[in-house]
Design a protein around this motif. Structure first.
Motif, PDB file in Angstrom:
ATOM      1  N   LEU A  60     -12.716  38.144 -48.898  1.00 46.81           N
ATOM      2  CA  LEU A  60     -14.208  38.641 -48.863  1.00 46.81           C
ATOM      3  C   LEU A  60     -14.562  39.937 -49.140  1.00 46.81           C
ATOM      4  O   LEU A  60     -15.471  40.315 -49.972  1.00 46.81           O
ATOM      5  N   VAL A  61     -13.905  40.680 -48.463  1.00 48.32           N
ATOM      6  CA  VAL A  61     -14.249  42.294 -48.585  1.00 48.32           C
ATOM      7  C   VAL A  61     -13.750  42.652 -50.077  1.00 48.32           C
ATOM      8  O   VAL A  61     -14.756  43.319 -50.627  1.00 48.32           O
ATOM      9  N   PHE A  62     -12.602  42.231 -50.933  1.00 50.70           N
ATOM     10  CA  PHE A  62     -12.568  42.512 -52.113  1.00 50.70           C
ATOM     11  C   PHE A  62     -13.628  42.098 -53.041  1.00 50.70           C
ATOM     12  O   PHE A  62     -14.152  42.885 -53.809  1.00 50.70           O
ATOM     13  N   PHE A  63     -13.918  40.762 -52.853  1.00 53.13           N
ATOM     14  CA  PHE A  63     -14.993  40.167 -53.840  1.00 53.13           C
ATOM     15  C   PHE A  63     -16.397  40.947 -53.579  1.00 53.13           C
ATOM     16  O   PHE A  63     -17.143  41.175 -54.354  1.00 53.13           O
ATOM     17  N   ALA A  64     -16.694  41.094 -52.191  1.00 51.54           N
ATOM     18  CA  ALA A  64     -17.968  41.534 -51.932  1.00 51.54           C
ATOM     19  C   ALA A  64     -18.347  42.822 -52.546  1.00 51.54           C
ATOM     20  O   ALA A  64     -19.113  43.304 -52.785  1.00 51.54           O
ATOM     21  N   PRO A 173     -16.834  37.461 -67.799  1.00 49.64           N
ATOM     22  CA  PRO A 173     -16.227  36.445 -67.490  1.00 49.64           C
ATOM     23  C   PRO A 173     -15.438  36.535 -65.808  1.00 49.64           C
ATOM     24  O   PRO A 173     -15.705  35.687 -65.117  1.00 49.64           O
ATOM     25  N   ILE A 174     -14.887  37.679 -65.792  1.00 51.93           N
ATOM     26  CA  ILE A 174     -14.449  38.322 -64.535  1.00 51.93           C
ATOM     27  C   ILE A 174     -15.427  38.241 -63.541  1.00 51.93           C
ATOM     28  O   ILE A 174     -15.258  37.777 -62.370  1.00 51.93           O
ATOM     29  N   GLU A 179     -18.343  36.238 -58.737  1.00 52.00           N
ATOM     30  CA  GLU A 179     -19.697  35.889 -58.117  1.00 52.00           C
ATOM     31  C   GLU A 179     -19.358  34.381 -57.463  1.00 52.00           C
ATOM     32  O   GLU A 179     -19.940  34.293 -56.314  1.00 52.00           O
ATOM     33  N   SER A 180     -18.718  33.784 -58.095  1.00 50.67           N
ATOM     34  CA  SER A 180     -18.449  32.120 -57.830  1.00 50.67           C
ATOM     35  C   SER A 180     -17.537  32.197 -56.451  1.00 50.67           C
ATOM     36  O   SER A 180     -17.767  31.436 -55.686  1.00 50.67           O
ATOM     37  N   VAL A 181     -16.406  33.141 -56.404  1.00 50.76           N
ATOM     38  CA  VAL A 181     -15.472  32.901 -55.565  1.00 50.76           C
ATOM     39  C   VAL A 181     -16.193  33.510 -54.239  1.00 50.76           C
ATOM     40  O   VAL A 181     -16.045  33.080 -53.343  1.00 50.76           O
ATOM     41  N   GLN A 186     -18.241  32.926 -48.822  1.00 49.12           N
ATOM     42  CA  GLN A 186     -19.543  33.033 -47.822  1.00 49.12           C
ATOM     43  C   GLN A 186     -19.950  31.730 -47.312  1.00 49.12           C
ATOM     44  O   GLN A 186     -20.201  31.592 -46.219  1.00 49.12           O
ATOM     45  N   LYS A 187     -19.897  30.661 -48.151  1.00 51.66           N
ATOM     46  CA  LYS A 187     -19.932  29.349 -47.637  1.00 51.66           C
ATOM     47  C   LYS A 187     -19.414  28.944 -46.653  1.00 51.66           C
ATOM     48  O   LYS A 187     -19.509  28.446 -45.680  1.00 51.66           O
TER      49      LYS A 187
END
Length: 436
Positions: A60-64, A173-174, A179-181, A186-187
């Motif tokens: 979560l931290v990485f992608f956020a 693409p990344i 954003e999808s991950v 988050q869901k």
């Protein structure tokens, strides 16, 4: 579901409050009647809830952070917004640490406790400026995730985000995948957050059953100092800033942000609360693209409770126990560490790293940390609630100052609306002034 049934739904804040009351009652019952099975049950319930929150922390931290940095490209004056956000983070931290120092100097929290240096034990993990600076850069890409080193994860995510901005369209693409991950995480974490009332029963009940009220006796002044300091910042400093800087109704802020503050108090995790904090921030009228930067950034670096008020009072407490005199220069060092080093706390449960960083900077004995570990869970609740309130506050302040705040949305914000299902995904190319 009919509208009538929906109207009977218990608001989220009320569920949390009910969990708090039930947890206190069960904890008192388990301790007074010596019911070991109930203590074990409460411990397992609370531990499972925190475990579920922590499960998503690393990705979560990485992608956020990655997505929040790249989202700045969609915001006008992104550099200005980022710099203003950081400036307000530092300014409010300075105010908070000043309040902590004043309270500590006035009340002498280490006096009359009956504690001695022999009661302390040096912690296994300590922090110093060298450790802090060298520990930011990971030696590999796997260990930070397996050992949950949030600071290193933030570093890698920031590098990846800046690199993606430099690459432009080649990185799309990344970014789409990220954003999808992030949405998926988050869901899933939102489902965990919905279990917070049950987790509250276990966490509060276990705290009461394990520590009771006896422990607070030795640390009465210190505990009161931390709570009073946090409450002054929460209900004194923050409302003043909202009224004078943002020129909005402070009461309305707390109505909108209360579910997030409550969850932070129970979970003791800024990062675990982050999806809820972002949701309430958006519903307070902060533009989504800016909120998606400011809230994750704040969840890992904005710590008025853990990194400002607490280490200031704790340093004075430890110095008094070990009979060490602190001077003006030492107090200035405490303020410096609080303002600059707050990223060391990195949004995880507990503020031990920040405390050891402060003590090592002042040259105070590390055994002082051992004196405070027993009382830490009780203190961490109000510290984290203060952290999260600040993480929602700063985006509101900056948005208001930059004329980005949707004041109509702010005026209508209500925490009970968070009981509705998560917002439907929108076309991210459309400007979103605020979440409805």
């Amino acid at each position: 579901m009919s509208s009538h049934t929906k109207s009977l739904k218990v608001p989220f804040w009320a569920q949390i409050l009910a969990g708090l009351v039930l947890g206190v009652l069960l904890g008192w019952l388990a301790r007074s009647q010596d019911l070991s099975w109930l203590v074990t049950t409460l411990e397992k319930v609370g531990g499972t809830f925190i475990g579920l929150l922590k499960l998503a922390v690393a990705p979560l931290v990485f992608f956020a952070i990655l997505v929040s940095i790249t989202n700045l490209r969609k915001v006008n004056n992104a550099a200005r917004l980022a710099s203003r956000t950081l400036l307000w983070f530092m300014l409010t931290s300075l105010i908070a640490v000043s309040i902590g120092l004043v309270i500590g100097l006035v009340t002498n929290p280490g006096a009359g406790t009956g504690l001695t240096p022999k009661d302390g034990a040096e912690p296994e993990d300590t922090g110093s400026w060298i450790d802090f600076l060298t520990g930011i850069v990971p030696t590999d890409v796997i260990t930070p995730f397996t050992e949950l080193n949030v600071l290193q994860i933030v570093f890698m995510a920031a590098v990846a985000g800046i690199a993606a901005l430099q690459l432009g369209e080649k990185a799309q693409p990344i970014l789409t995948l990220s954003e999808s991950v992030l949405s998926l995480l988050q869901k899933a974490l939102w489902w965990v957050i919905r279990l917070a009332p049950i987790g509250t029963v276990g966490l509060i009940g276990n705290a009461i059953a394990t520590y009771g009220w006896d422990l607070i006796g030795k640390y009465a002044t210190f505990t009161a100092d931390v709570y009073v300091g946090c409450l002054i910042v929460l209900f004194g400093v923050y409302p003043t800033l909202l009224a004078t800087v943002a020129k909005v109704n402070p009461v309305q802020f707390f109505k909108g942000a209360w579910p997030s503050i409550q969850l932070a108090f129970v979970s003791r995790s800024s990062v675990g609360t982050m999806p809820l904090t972002q949701k309430v921030t958006e519903r307070l009228g902060v533009p989504r693209d800016y909120a998606s930067f400011a809230v994750p950034f704040g969840a890992t670096t904005k710590m008025d409770g853990c990194a400002a008020i607490y280490p200031a009072i704790a340093a004075i407490f430890v110095a008094q126990i070990f009979d060490i005199q602190l001077g003006v220069g030492d107090y200035l060092l405490i303020a410096f560490v609080s303002v600059v080093g707050s990223a060391a706390t990195a949004g995880l449960t507990g503020a031990t790293v920040m405390l050891t960083l402060t003590l090592s900077t002042l040259g105070l004995p590390m055994e002082g940390v051992g004196l405070l570990l027993a009382i830490d869970p009780i203190l961490d609740m109000i510290r984290t609630a203060t952290n999260v309130a600040g993480q929602a506050l700063i985006p509101v302040l900056v948005s208001a100052r930059e004329n980005l705040l949707d004041r109509d949305a702010y005026a209508k914000a209500d925490g009970s609306s968070l009981d509705e299902p998560a917002d439907e995904p929108r076309d991210r190319s459309e400007p979103v002034p605020a979440a409805a």
